[in-house]
Every structure is written in structure tokens, then in C-alpha cells.
Design an enzyme around this catalytic site. Structure first.
Site, PDB file in Angstrom:
ATOM      1  N   ASN A 166      42.396  35.991 -52.319  1.00  0.00           N
ATOM      2  CA  ASN A 166      41.572  37.167 -51.634  1.00  0.00           C
ATOM      3  C   ASN A 166      41.583  38.379 -52.064  1.00  0.00           C
ATOM      4  O   ASN A 166      42.657  38.921 -52.454  1.00  0.00           O
ATOM      5  CB  ASN A 166      42.067  36.735 -50.000  1.00  0.00           C
ATOM      6  CG  ASN A 166      43.582  37.037 -49.703  1.00  0.00           C
ATOM      7  OD1 ASN A 166      44.384  37.066 -50.734  1.00  0.00           O
ATOM      8  ND2 ASN A 166      43.853  37.458 -48.675  1.00  0.00           N
ATOM      9  N   GLU A 206      40.670  42.051 -50.252  1.00  0.00           N
ATOM     10  CA  GLU A 206      40.129  42.489 -49.049  1.00  0.00           C
ATOM     11  C   GLU A 206      39.784  43.859 -49.253  1.00  0.00           C
ATOM     12  O   GLU A 206      39.538  44.325 -50.519  1.00  0.00           O
ATOM     13  CB  GLU A 206      41.462  42.753 -48.106  1.00  0.00           C
ATOM     14  CG  GLU A 206      41.744  41.427 -47.762  1.00  0.00           C
ATOM     15  CD  GLU A 206      42.781  41.187 -46.836  1.00  0.00           C
ATOM     16  OE1 GLU A 206      43.415  42.445 -46.308  1.00  0.00           O
ATOM     17  OE2 GLU A 206      43.197  40.183 -46.068  1.00  0.00           O
ATOM     18  N   TYR A 262      36.964  46.134 -43.575  1.00  0.00           N
ATOM     19  CA  TYR A 262      37.122  44.578 -43.325  1.00  0.00           C
ATOM     20  C   TYR A 262      36.271  43.496 -43.776  1.00  0.00           C
ATOM     21  O   TYR A 262      36.587  42.703 -44.278  1.00  0.00           O
ATOM     22  CB  TYR A 262      37.989  44.422 -42.028  1.00  0.00           C
ATOM     23  CG  TYR A 262      39.024  45.169 -41.869  1.00  0.00           C
ATOM     24  CD1 TYR A 262      39.736  46.140 -42.738  1.00  0.00           C
ATOM     25  CD2 TYR A 262      39.674  45.196 -40.455  1.00  0.00           C
ATOM     26  CE1 TYR A 262      40.588  46.812 -42.416  1.00  0.00           C
ATOM     27  CE2 TYR A 262      40.659  45.748 -40.300  1.00  0.00           C
ATOM     28  CZ  TYR A 262      41.157  46.757 -41.257  1.00  0.00           C
ATOM     29  OH  TYR A 262      42.535  47.602 -41.106  1.00  0.00           O
ATOM     30  N   CYS A 321      37.538  35.676 -49.130  1.00  0.00           N
ATOM     31  CA  CYS A 321      38.628  34.742 -49.336  1.00  0.00           C
ATOM     32  C   CYS A 321      38.689  34.071 -50.666  1.00  0.00           C
ATOM     33  O   CYS A 321      37.967  34.324 -51.679  1.00  0.00           O
ATOM     34  CB  CYS A 321      38.364  33.612 -48.400  1.00  0.00           C
ATOM     35  SG  CYS A 321      37.979  33.655 -46.874  1.00  0.00           S
ATOM     36  N   GLU A 357      39.077  31.125 -51.750  1.00  0.00           N
ATOM     37  CA  GLU A 357      38.368  29.871 -52.207  1.00  0.00           C
ATOM     38  C   GLU A 357      36.938  30.363 -52.720  1.00  0.00           C
ATOM     39  O   GLU A 357      36.550  29.815 -53.758  1.00  0.00           O
ATOM     40  CB  GLU A 357      38.032  29.035 -50.983  1.00  0.00           C
ATOM     41  CG  GLU A 357      39.448  28.437 -50.329  1.00  0.00           C
ATOM     42  CD  GLU A 357      40.199  29.170 -49.247  1.00  0.00           C
ATOM     43  OE1 GLU A 357      40.035  30.570 -49.169  1.00  0.00           O
ATOM     44  OE2 GLU A 357      40.658  28.801 -48.429  1.00  0.00           O
ATOM     45  N   CYS A 402      38.624  28.716 -44.114  1.00  0.00           N
ATOM     46  CA  CYS A 402      37.880  29.165 -43.023  1.00  0.00           C
ATOM     47  C   CYS A 402      36.655  28.354 -43.120  1.00  0.00           C
ATOM     48  O   CYS A 402      36.063  27.962 -44.065  1.00  0.00           O
ATOM     49  CB  CYS A 402      37.953  30.594 -43.071  1.00  0.00           C
ATOM     50  SG  CYS A 402      36.599  31.366 -44.246  1.00  0.00           S
TER      51      CYS A 402
HETATM   52  N1  THU Z   1      41.694  33.897 -46.373  1.00  0.00           N
HETATM   53  C1  THU Z   1      41.583  33.230 -47.484  1.00  0.00           C
HETATM   54  O1  THU Z   1      41.633  33.774 -48.394  1.00  0.00           O
HETATM   55  N2  THU Z   1      41.347  31.879 -47.242  1.00  0.00           N
HETATM   56  C2  THU Z   1      41.844  31.341 -46.294  1.00  0.00           C
HETATM   57  O2  THU Z   1      41.566  29.879 -46.388  1.00  0.00           O
HETATM   58  C3  THU Z   1      41.852  31.746 -44.867  1.00  0.00           C
HETATM   59  C4  THU Z   1      42.054  33.269 -44.999  1.00  0.00           C
HETATM   60  C5  THU Z   1      42.028  35.038 -46.241  1.00  0.00           C
HETATM   61  C6  THU Z   1      40.929  36.253 -45.681  1.00  0.00           C
HETATM   62  C7  THU Z   1      41.887  37.524 -45.285  1.00  0.00           C
HETATM   63  O3  THU Z   1      41.855  38.204 -46.467  1.00  0.00           O
HETATM   64  C8  THU Z   1      43.263  36.797 -45.111  1.00  0.00           C
HETATM   65  O4  THU Z   1      43.260  35.770 -45.814  1.00  0.00           O
HETATM   66  C9  THU Z   1      43.570  36.919 -43.649  1.00  0.00           C
HETATM   67  O5  THU Z   1      42.737  36.069 -42.960  1.00  0.00           O
END
Ligand code: THU
Length: 161
Positions: free
Chosen positions: A62, A64, A68, A73, A75, A112
Site C-alpha cells: 500500500n 498512502e 488520504y 492498496c 492489491e 477492500c
Molecule cells: N489496505 C490495503 O492495502 N489492502 C487491504 O486489503 C486493506 C487496506 C490499505 C489501505 C490503507 O493504506 C491501509 O491499508 C489502511 O486502510
């Protein structure tokens, strides 16, 4: 009116030790690659590692952003990388893990909703299901045979026709 059922099966393992060699390797790499995440805002580091049909291994974490919603993510970071490096090559299996810096990391992660949508379209694009191995840094592992099972009634390209 008629009622219809939706049903899907998944596998639950007590730990990484119960997986086959290749699955254990992918999960172990996914656990490790969480260290490359850029998640200074959530402190929730996610890592994904996939084995492609051509044998290549692709990773994602991920990423960021101070704004925000711009964050990506693990995936979808992996899918973008796989599609760019190896266009039209199917993904056999993707392992996903996380390290929650401020909490526990022993419950299996689950992608998600936005990632599920991307995973489903990837499966459709290359015409092959993606097996998902989901876990934390330790503990239980869940294996799903196709991402599509996690998003019933998904919106698809054919809906745009
Ligand atoms: N996140 C992912 O990268 N993959 C997931 O399956 C769930 C959430 C990330 C998004 C964000 O950077 C952090 O986790 C918190 O939500």
C-alpha cells in the site's frame, strides 16, 4: 418470485505450516514485503505477492498519501504492476498479509471492496481465477479459489454495453 442461493467454500488453515510449499512461500514473501509499504498515516502496512502463469513473481504494497483518498492498496498496486510488466498474463495465486504497527496482526486480512472490484475485472481480462491466500503476520490462513467469490453481483464491463 423465486429464491436463489449464493454459496461459496473456502479453506481455513491453522497456520502457514499447514500450506503446501509454494503457497507457504508466497505468504511468507507477502508477510515480508509489508516492510516496503508506505503507510505513515494508518500505520497499517499491507503486502501482496503473486505468482503469475508464466512463473514470474510480482509484489505490491500500500502506498498512502497526505491527501488520504489518493492512497493505493497493496492489491491494486500489485495488479497495476503485473499488468504493466506482463500484460495479458494470468495470475495464479495472490497472497496478502499486513503488519498493523499499532495493534495485532494475527487475523486474516480480506481485500477492500475497491480491490475486489479490480481483482474481479483482472480475472475477467485474462480469463482465469485468482486464488487468494489471506493472513496476518501469524495465525490462521484463509484460501479462496477465486476473487469473484468475494464479490457476488459485481458490476462488470458487460453491464456497460
Ligand atoms: N489496505 C490495503 O492495502 N489492502 C487491504 O486489503 C486493506 C487496506 C490499505 C489501505 C490503507 O493504506 C491501509 O491499508 C489502511 O486502510
Amino acid at each position: 418470485m423465486k429464491k436463489e442461493d449464493y454459496h461459496f467454500s473456502y479453506e481455513v488453515y491453522d497456520s502457514i505450516n499447514d500450506l503446501t510449499g509454494q503457497d507457504a512461500l508466497l505468504l511468507s514473501e507477502a508477510r515480508k514485503v509489508t516492510a516496503s509499504a508506505y503507510a505513515p498515516y494508518s500505520n497499517f502496512n499491507v503486502g501482496a505477492v503473486a505468482e503469475l502463469e508464466n512463473g514470474e513473481i510480482v509484489k505490491g504494497t500500500n502506498q498512502e498519501n497526505a491527501s488520504y483518498p489518493v492512497g493505493l492498496c497493496a492489491e491494486r498496486s500489485l495488479l497495476a504492476s503485473a499488468a504493466s510488466l506482463f500484460p495479458n498474463v494470468a495470475i495464479n495465486t495472490m497472497a496478502i498479509s499486513y503488519n498493523n504497527v499499532n495493534g495485532q496482526s494475527n487475523r486474516p486480512i480480506s481485500p477492500c471492496g475497491m480491490c475486489r472490484q479490480s481483482l474481479v475485472e483482472y480475472e475477467e481480462r485474462v480469463n482465469k481465477p485468482i486464488r487468494l491466500i489471506m493472513s496476518g503476520q501469524e495465525g490462521k490462513v484463509i484460501v479462496v479459489e477465486k476473487a469473484d467469490a468475494l464479490l457476488p453481483f459485481s458490476f462488470r464491463s458487460e453491464d456497460l454495453k
